[in-house]
Write an enzyme that holds these catalytic residues in place. Structure first.
Site, PDB file in Angstrom:
ATOM      1  N   GLY A 234       0.939 -39.332   4.629  1.00  0.00           N
ATOM      2  CA  GLY A 234       1.767 -39.079   5.955  1.00  0.00           C
ATOM      3  C   GLY A 234       2.562 -37.762   5.555  1.00  0.00           C
ATOM      4  O   GLY A 234       3.536 -37.493   6.386  1.00  0.00           O
ATOM      5  N   GLU A 270      -1.444 -41.412  -1.415  1.00  0.00           N
ATOM      6  CA  GLU A 270      -2.705 -41.217  -0.686  1.00  0.00           C
ATOM      7  C   GLU A 270      -2.691 -40.501   0.406  1.00  0.00           C
ATOM      8  O   GLU A 270      -2.844 -40.833   1.656  1.00  0.00           O
ATOM      9  CB  GLU A 270      -3.258 -42.629  -0.502  1.00  0.00           C
ATOM     10  CG  GLU A 270      -2.378 -43.657   0.195  1.00  0.00           C
ATOM     11  CD  GLU A 270      -3.161 -44.987   0.484  1.00  0.00           C
ATOM     12  OE1 GLU A 270      -3.842 -45.371  -0.331  1.00  0.00           O
ATOM     13  OE2 GLU A 270      -2.959 -45.610   1.485  1.00  0.00           O
ATOM     14  N   CYS A 348     -16.037 -31.484  30.792  1.00  0.00           N
ATOM     15  CA  CYS A 348     -15.590 -31.605  32.158  1.00  0.00           C
ATOM     16  C   CYS A 348     -14.190 -32.568  32.350  1.00  0.00           C
ATOM     17  O   CYS A 348     -14.511 -33.762  32.955  1.00  0.00           O
ATOM     18  CB  CYS A 348     -16.701 -32.292  33.044  1.00  0.00           C
ATOM     19  SG  CYS A 348     -17.999 -31.189  32.853  1.00  0.00           S
TER      20      CYS A 348
HETATM   21  C1  LIG Z   1      -3.494 -46.644   5.057  1.00  0.00           C
HETATM   22  C2  LIG Z   1      -3.416 -45.134   4.920  1.00  0.00           C
HETATM   23  N1  LIG Z   1      -3.262 -44.361   4.000  1.00  0.00           N
HETATM   24  C3  LIG Z   1      -2.990 -42.810   4.234  1.00  0.00           C
HETATM   25  C4  LIG Z   1      -3.215 -42.338   5.385  1.00  0.00           C
HETATM   26  C5  LIG Z   1      -3.326 -40.759   5.514  1.00  0.00           C
HETATM   27  O1  LIG Z   1      -2.242 -40.495   6.167  1.00  0.00           O
HETATM   28  P1  LIG Z   1      -1.981 -38.836   6.174  1.00  0.00           P
HETATM   29  O2  LIG Z   1      -3.497 -38.313   6.649  1.00  0.00           O
HETATM   30  O3  LIG Z   1      -1.016 -38.761   7.257  1.00  0.00           O
HETATM   31  O4  LIG Z   1      -1.412 -38.456   4.986  1.00  0.00           O
HETATM   32  C6  LIG Z   1      -3.561 -43.111   6.277  1.00  0.00           C
HETATM   33  C7  LIG Z   1      -3.776 -42.444   7.662  1.00  0.00           C
HETATM   34  O5  LIG Z   1      -3.749 -43.066   8.734  1.00  0.00           O
HETATM   35  C8  LIG Z   1      -3.735 -44.616   6.434  1.00  0.00           C
HETATM   36  O6  LIG Z   1      -3.663 -45.297   7.379  1.00  0.00           O
END
Ligand SMILES: Cc1ncc(COP(=O)(O)O)c(C=O)c1O
Length: 404
Positions: A234, A270, A348
């Site tokens: 995130g 992650e 379109c």
């Molecule tokens: C469980 C989980 N982890 C990690 C991510 C990665 O998020 P981001 O690409 O915003 O870092 C997501 C994205 O939807 C997710 O659902």
């Protein structure tokens, strides 16, 4: 607008017209960026890459030297990532896992399974009842977020009613069951909480501390050992200021404070978007320029069926115009009269718009436009087959040059 890297500028200028539209993935830049991110994090923090952001095998390989593992969210991703970067640890998350997917995860021996619901734990418990070795699980929990954080976030997967993860009350109930030995084939390791995307370092650090606090208190209440917390991804990518990057140094320092306070705990993050967005470029050419009711439009080859990011996020994809001299048609070359051009694709639908208010000294049919920040949630989330236009070509930049 965006400043093109030297690699992207050279590629976009020399790319044969027949290759357009085209993606460039700059693997050397990706490797450098991932190494910088890794270096900003304390040793006790593991870095996983969320493959959903872009599962292109050559990107996975480029990341492999800097990450501790990969997060996958479907049986398809599991098989793909396991094939592309074998022997790297995998964490398996995502809502609505089927029994076949859970079985595939067990057969593969994934490092962690992120349990999303009461029903999923029951299914996993039944599948592992006779397991020779306990399977390590994290409970994914949807913890509350304050309204300001929710307002700031680009995409909230938690902090409010959502289909993701467990309600904290249910998570605590499942922890009691796990602690009581109801699932002999499962070993609880801790908590997973990917709550939101699109936040800056101070806000994400505050959330991380809240998740660790909740996990620690809940584990203490049930008298079980908490060994790890995955605080998700995130990290923000600012499409309005493409040269700005998430403050990994500040985030790393905040996580360091957390791990110093809880030395027995392993933290894991992650990220997806913030790792791969910057290495991707999408180049195309202007087919036509026209005005309509006072607005001006450049129509490019390709569109959001190749690069869906601006349509899903409702933003203007940062781009740069690469002028191309020469016009061999007998009619006047269409050109923009204003510096507030909307760049639209070939589909379109009025939603097929890639960028707005593009201001360039010159923008004519035949010029090229290169979009940046196209390495994450771009090609892989696009509706490729709509209208049956040809796919883009793909190019990879490495220390030795650009190849297809
Ligand atoms: C469980 C989980 N982890 C990690 C991510 C990665 O998020 P981001 O690409 O915003 O870092 C997501 C994205 O939807 C997710 O659902």
């Amino acid at each position: 607008m965006i400043t093109l890297s030297d690699t992207a500028a050279g590629w976009a200028r020399t790319l044969p017209e027949a290759d357009l539209p085209a993606y460039l993935y700059d693997l050397a830049a990706l490797r450098d960026h991932a190494a910088t991110v890794r270096a900003a994090l304390p040793e006790q923090v593991q870095l996983y890459y969320a493959a959903k952001a872009n599962p292109e095998p050559r990107l996975l390989s480029a990341l492999a030297g800097s990450v501790d593992g990969f997060e996958v969210s479907s049986g398809g991703e599991l098989a793909h990532v396991a094939g592309a970067v074998p022997s790297h640890p995998l964490a398996f998350g995502g809502p609505g896992k089927t029994a076949a997917e859970l079985r595939a995860a067990l057969d593969h021996g994934v490092h962690r399974i992120h349990v999303e619901s009461v029903g999923e734990l029951r299914a996993l418990g039944a599948l592992t009842a006779q397991a020779a070795q306990p399977v390590d699980v994290l409970l994914r929990v949807n913890l509350p977020l304050d309204s300001r954080t929710l307002a700031d976030s680009a995409l909230a997967m938690g902090g409010r009613p959502t289909p993701f993860g467990l309600d904290p009350h249910d998570a605590a109930g499942l922890l009691a069951e796990l602690a009581g030995g109801r699932y002999p084939g499962l070993r609880w390791r801790g908590v997973h909480a990917h709550l939101t995307s699109g936040l800056e370092a101070p806000e994400l650090a505050t959330i991380a501390a809240a998740v660790v606090r909740w996990a620690t208190e809940t584990a203490d209440r049930h008298d079980v050992a908490l060994t790890e917390v995955n605080i998700g991804g995130g990290m923000n990518v600012d499409y309005t200021a493409p040269e700005r990057r998430f403050d990994w140094a500040a985030y790393g320092a905040a996580l360091d404070d957390l791990v110093q306070a809880t030395p027995e705990l392993r933290l894991r993050i992650e990220p997806g978007r913030s790792l791969t967005a910057y290495c991707g470029w999408y180049a195309t050419d202007v087919l036509d320029v026209k005005s309509s009711h006072g607005g001006e439009f450049a129509i490019v080859r390709g569109g959001t069926h190749h690069l869906r990011t601006p349509a899903t996020k409702g933003h203007s994809q940062p781009c740069a115009v690469v002028p191309v001299d020469g016009w061999d048609q007998p009619w006047a070359r269409p050109r923009a009269a204003t510096t507030a051009v909307t760049v639209a694709g070939q589909l379109c639908t009025p939603k097929d718009q890639l960028a707005h208010n593009v201001s360039s000294d010159v923008l004519r049919a035949g010029d090229r436009i290169v979009f940046g920040l196209a390495g994450a949630y771009a090609w892989n989330i696009s509706h490729h087959d709509f209208l049956m236009h040809p796919p883009p070509t793909f190019h990879f930049a490495d220390d030795t040059g650009v190849s297809r």
